[in-house]
Write a protein that holds these residues in place. Sequence first.
Motif, PDB file in Angstrom:
ATOM      1  N   LYS A  19     -10.008  59.111 -52.100  1.00 18.70           N
ATOM      2  CA  LYS A  19      -9.329  58.675 -50.781  1.00 18.70           C
ATOM      3  C   LYS A  19     -10.004  59.080 -49.421  1.00 18.70           C
ATOM      4  O   LYS A  19      -9.607  58.503 -48.515  1.00 18.70           O
ATOM      5  N   LYS A  20     -10.785  59.968 -49.448  1.00 20.85           N
ATOM      6  CA  LYS A  20     -11.842  60.382 -48.471  1.00 20.85           C
ATOM      7  C   LYS A  20     -10.838  61.020 -47.342  1.00 20.85           C
ATOM      8  O   LYS A  20     -11.028  60.429 -46.013  1.00 20.85           O
ATOM      9  N   LEU A  21      -9.757  61.876 -47.786  1.00 18.50           N
ATOM     10  CA  LEU A  21      -9.111  62.675 -46.941  1.00 18.50           C
ATOM     11  C   LEU A  21      -8.531  63.756 -47.250  1.00 18.50           C
ATOM     12  O   LEU A  21      -8.658  64.161 -48.462  1.00 18.50           O
ATOM     13  N   TRP A  22      -8.190  64.578 -46.319  1.00 14.79           N
ATOM     14  CA  TRP A  22      -7.558  66.233 -46.771  1.00 14.79           C
ATOM     15  C   TRP A  22      -5.997  65.863 -47.330  1.00 14.79           C
ATOM     16  O   TRP A  22      -5.415  65.220 -46.613  1.00 14.79           O
ATOM     17  N   GLN A  23      -5.662  66.568 -48.381  1.00 17.01           N
ATOM     18  CA  GLN A  23      -4.467  66.660 -48.962  1.00 17.01           C
ATOM     19  C   GLN A  23      -3.615  67.961 -49.121  1.00 17.01           C
ATOM     20  O   GLN A  23      -4.175  68.682 -49.452  1.00 17.01           O
ATOM     21  N   MET A  24      -2.283  67.767 -49.148  1.00 15.43           N
ATOM     22  CA  MET A  24      -1.611  68.959 -49.260  1.00 15.43           C
ATOM     23  C   MET A  24      -0.526  68.485 -50.404  1.00 15.43           C
ATOM     24  O   MET A  24       0.076  67.300 -50.108  1.00 15.43           O
ATOM     25  N   ASN A  25      -0.275  69.204 -51.412  1.00 19.49           N
ATOM     26  CA  ASN A  25       0.877  69.006 -52.375  1.00 19.49           C
ATOM     27  C   ASN A  25       2.382  69.435 -52.031  1.00 19.49           C
ATOM     28  O   ASN A  25       2.646  70.702 -52.222  1.00 19.49           O
ATOM     29  N   ARG A  56       1.881  61.703 -42.037  1.00 19.41           N
ATOM     30  CA  ARG A  56       0.566  62.473 -41.784  1.00 19.41           C
ATOM     31  C   ARG A  56       0.721  63.099 -40.609  1.00 19.41           C
ATOM     32  O   ARG A  56       1.212  62.597 -39.404  1.00 19.41           O
ATOM     33  N   SER A  57       0.522  64.613 -40.465  1.00 21.85           N
ATOM     34  CA  SER A  57       0.706  65.211 -39.213  1.00 21.85           C
ATOM     35  C   SER A  57      -0.042  66.289 -39.169  1.00 21.85           C
ATOM     36  O   SER A  57      -0.129  66.985 -40.276  1.00 21.85           O
ATOM     37  N   VAL A  73       6.683  72.967 -44.508  1.00 23.47           N
ATOM     38  CA  VAL A  73       6.969  72.357 -43.103  1.00 23.47           C
ATOM     39  C   VAL A  73       6.347  70.917 -43.293  1.00 23.47           C
ATOM     40  O   VAL A  73       5.158  70.908 -43.420  1.00 23.47           O
ATOM     41  N   ARG A  74       7.323  70.142 -43.003  1.00 16.84           N
ATOM     42  CA  ARG A  74       6.841  68.834 -43.058  1.00 16.84           C
ATOM     43  C   ARG A  74       7.632  67.862 -42.046  1.00 16.84           C
ATOM     44  O   ARG A  74       8.502  67.814 -41.845  1.00 16.84           O
TER      45      ARG A  74
END
Length: 156
Positions: A91-97, A105-106, A123-124
């Motif tokens: 996906k060429k992006l940074w992710q968190m589970n 996205r923030s 924290v979402r």
Amino acid sequence: MSATGKGMKHDKIAIYHNDGIISKIQSKYYRSSKKIKFDLFAEPEGILEASIDFTHTKESLPREVSITINNPSFGLPNKCESQKPKYNKLKKLWQMNFKGKYVLRSIKNTILVDEQLNKLMYVRKTNKDDLDIDILVQIDEIFIFYFAISSFLCKL
């Protein structure tokens, strides 16, 4: 508590219950170009209880959060920080589970971990003006309130 584009107008918070004041704390706010620091002091003693540092170094990444706790009654270890996101090559992006929970996205999204990488809270950002905080361990309500206000007001 109120905020302006440059930061907080007021630096004292009093938390009330039907029986009177539960806690009175003072927060000090420091800002540089890529870092904002909130210090929490107990009143009237003026003892430093905790510090929260927000740092944002790269546009494509969430901000980094680092917490130093001086008050063991908060139920947190002395040092906590945000978990580093993982890069998804497809996906060429940074992710968190966030375990399937809804999140926008923030840079404010974070997973707070202790030194052993045990997850303490999520924290979402869930709406334009909403942050949800999921607490995963027993933490003092005063600290949760302080962290929530700091996270929301931080303009990095």
